[in-house]
Enzyme design. Structure first.
Site, PDB file in Angstrom:
ATOM      1  CD  GLU A  15      -1.202   1.081   3.637  1.00 25.89           C
ATOM      2  OE1 GLU A  15      -1.241   1.775   3.266  1.00 25.89           O
ATOM      3  OE2 GLU A  15      -1.094   0.709   5.098  1.00 25.89           O
ATOM      4  CE  LYS A  64      -2.670   1.790  13.851  1.00 27.18           C
ATOM      5  NZ  LYS A  64      -3.232   1.463  12.872  1.00 27.18           N
TER       6      LYS A  64
HETATM    7  N1  PSU Z   1      -2.321   1.748   9.884  1.00 29.00           N
HETATM    8  C1  PSU Z   1      -1.658   2.158  10.339  1.00 29.00           C
HETATM    9  N2  PSU Z   1      -0.435   3.293   9.094  1.00 29.00           N
HETATM   10  C2  PSU Z   1      -1.190   3.426   8.371  1.00 29.00           C
HETATM   11  C3  PSU Z   1      -2.982   2.947   8.443  1.00 29.00           C
HETATM   12  C4  PSU Z   1      -3.000   2.447   9.495  1.00 29.00           C
HETATM   13  O1  PSU Z   1       0.000   1.725  11.348  1.00 29.00           O
HETATM   14  O2  PSU Z   1      -0.722   4.410   7.097  1.00 29.00           O
HETATM   15  C5  PSU Z   1      -3.496   3.262   7.312  1.00 29.00           C
HETATM   16  C6  PSU Z   1      -3.871   2.856   6.037  1.00 29.00           C
HETATM   17  O3  PSU Z   1      -3.602   2.463   4.988  1.00 29.00           O
HETATM   18  C7  PSU Z   1      -4.968   2.032   6.541  1.00 29.00           C
HETATM   19  C8  PSU Z   1      -5.745   3.605   6.160  1.00 29.00           C
HETATM   20  O4  PSU Z   1      -5.904   1.018   5.118  1.00 29.00           O
HETATM   21  O5  PSU Z   1      -4.897   3.867   7.421  1.00 29.00           O
HETATM   22  C9  PSU Z   1      -6.865   3.412   7.580  1.00 29.00           C
HETATM   23  O6  PSU Z   1      -7.360   4.282   7.493  1.00 29.00           O
HETATM   24  P1  PSU Z   1      -9.112   5.149   8.193  1.00 29.00           P
HETATM   25  O7  PSU Z   1      -8.968   4.151   9.617  1.00 29.00           O
HETATM   26  O8  PSU Z   1     -10.022   6.039   7.208  1.00 29.00           O
HETATM   27  O9  PSU Z   1      -9.925   3.345   6.638  1.00 29.00           O
END
Ligand code: PSU
Ligand code: MN
Length: 304
Positions: free
Chosen positions: A26, A161
């Site tokens: 990603e 997390k």
């Molecule tokens: N968790 C991390 N680092 C990140 C992300 C999540 O530790 O960069 C990013 C990933 O791309 C994940 C996104 O798909 O955040 C999720 O965001 P949201 O909760 O807004 O869907």
């Protein structure tokens, strides 16, 4: 017929025709997940680890009106330099970005979409989005979870997390039929730490076992992804109490500032980094490398 909106790099195309192992990566982790220059170093080193292991890297992004699978050095640099100025592109953002020829960094959800379009069944990341704490009020549930429910890509991550509601995230995944595999662990890892207090659906001991299950799942066929959780190496994990405090403080500051929606995850990651004097960033980088190594093993078994 290849979709005209899909732009696969020559190297990835070659690997696809030869049946070589490929891992999709990603790019929101580059733009929004880490600061410059660590983001660039991490992105380059992820690709390097795959190469060393005989696996082709397919970092994804939305660029110049196309969904790109496999980025050039210059494109990687563009994402790293842009940082949060570039759009964090999840499923809902793709059509707008394509039709307006705007750039976007792909989240786990949109990387899964790009990978499936290209025919790549395995991707690696740091952490996925999930059900946020307080989601009963905010309705903030990451689109990553819906993508896991319907798109046939296995996502290798370091667990869930604890800025998220881990229990509710697991419930959501169960409802949508997404298996949560623990690599050599029956306890779900919690990103910065090995332990979370929650169990995975199944513990698996080898990449071969995981690859075999993926083939069986999609052979039935049962639609949807699989979450492969890989604990951060013991020597690299953060102290549970320090992490817990930092996360609680980050969450309370977020609430005070009224930050919501797609800004939430980047804000929390940045805040936790500051509160741990950068230790969380170091751990984040290490766990990403660890996930890329496991994804490489699974990809190799998958094409065997
Ligand atoms: N968790 C991390 N680092 C990140 C992300 C999540 O530790 O960069 C990013 C990933 O791309 C994940 C996104 O798909 O955040 C999720 O965001 P949201 O909760 O807004 O869907
Ligand atoms: Mn969200």
């Amino acid at each position: 017929m290849i979709n005209p909106l899909l732009d696969i790099s020559t190297e990835v195309k070659h690997a696809l025709t030869k049946g070589l192992p490929i891992v999709a990566l990603e790019s929101t982790i580059i733009s929004h997940g880490m600061p410059f220059p660590q983001n660039l170093e991490t992105a380059q080193h992820e690709e390097g680890i795959l190469k060393e292991n005989g696996v082709v890297a397919a970092t994804t992004a939305v660029l110049d009106g196309k969904i790109k699978v496999g980025l050039s050095e210059k494109e990687l640099l563009h994402l790293a330099h842009s940082g949060p100025k570039i759009v964090k592109a999840s499923r809902r953002d793709i059509p707008y970005l394509l039709s307006n020829k705007k750039d976007g960094a792909t989240t786990v959800a949109s990387t899964m979409i790009a990978a499936q379009m290209a025919g790549i069944p395995i991707m690696a990341t740091g952490g996925i989005g999930g059900v946020h704490r307080g989601a009963m009020e905010s309705f903030d549930i990451s689109a990553d979870l819906q993508e896991l429910a319907k798109t046939n890509v296995a996502v290798v991550c370091a667990g869930i997390k604890s800025v998220l509601d881990i229990g509710l995230t697991l419930e959501y995944l169960e409802t949508f039929g997404v298996p949560v595999i623990g690599y050599k662990t029956s306890e779900l890892p919690a990103f910065y730490t090995q332990k979370s207090g929650f169990n995975v659906s199944y513990k698996m001991e080898s990449a071969q076992e995981i690859a075999q299950m993926l083939k069986i799942k999609w052979g039935i066929p049962l639609q949807g992804g699989v979450l492969v959780t890989n604990p951060i190496p013991k020597a690299k994990e953060l102290d549970f109490e320090i992490m817990h405090k930092a996360i609680e403080q980050a969450l309370s500051e977020e609430k005070k500032l009224g930050i919501t929606g797609k800004e939430s995850t980047p804000f929390l990651l940045g805040k936790v980094k500051d509160l741990t004097s950068g230790y969380s960033l170091k751990a984040n980088i290490e766990l990403v490398y660890n996930n890329v190594r496991l994804a490489a093993k699974i990809a190799k078994e998958y094409v065997r």
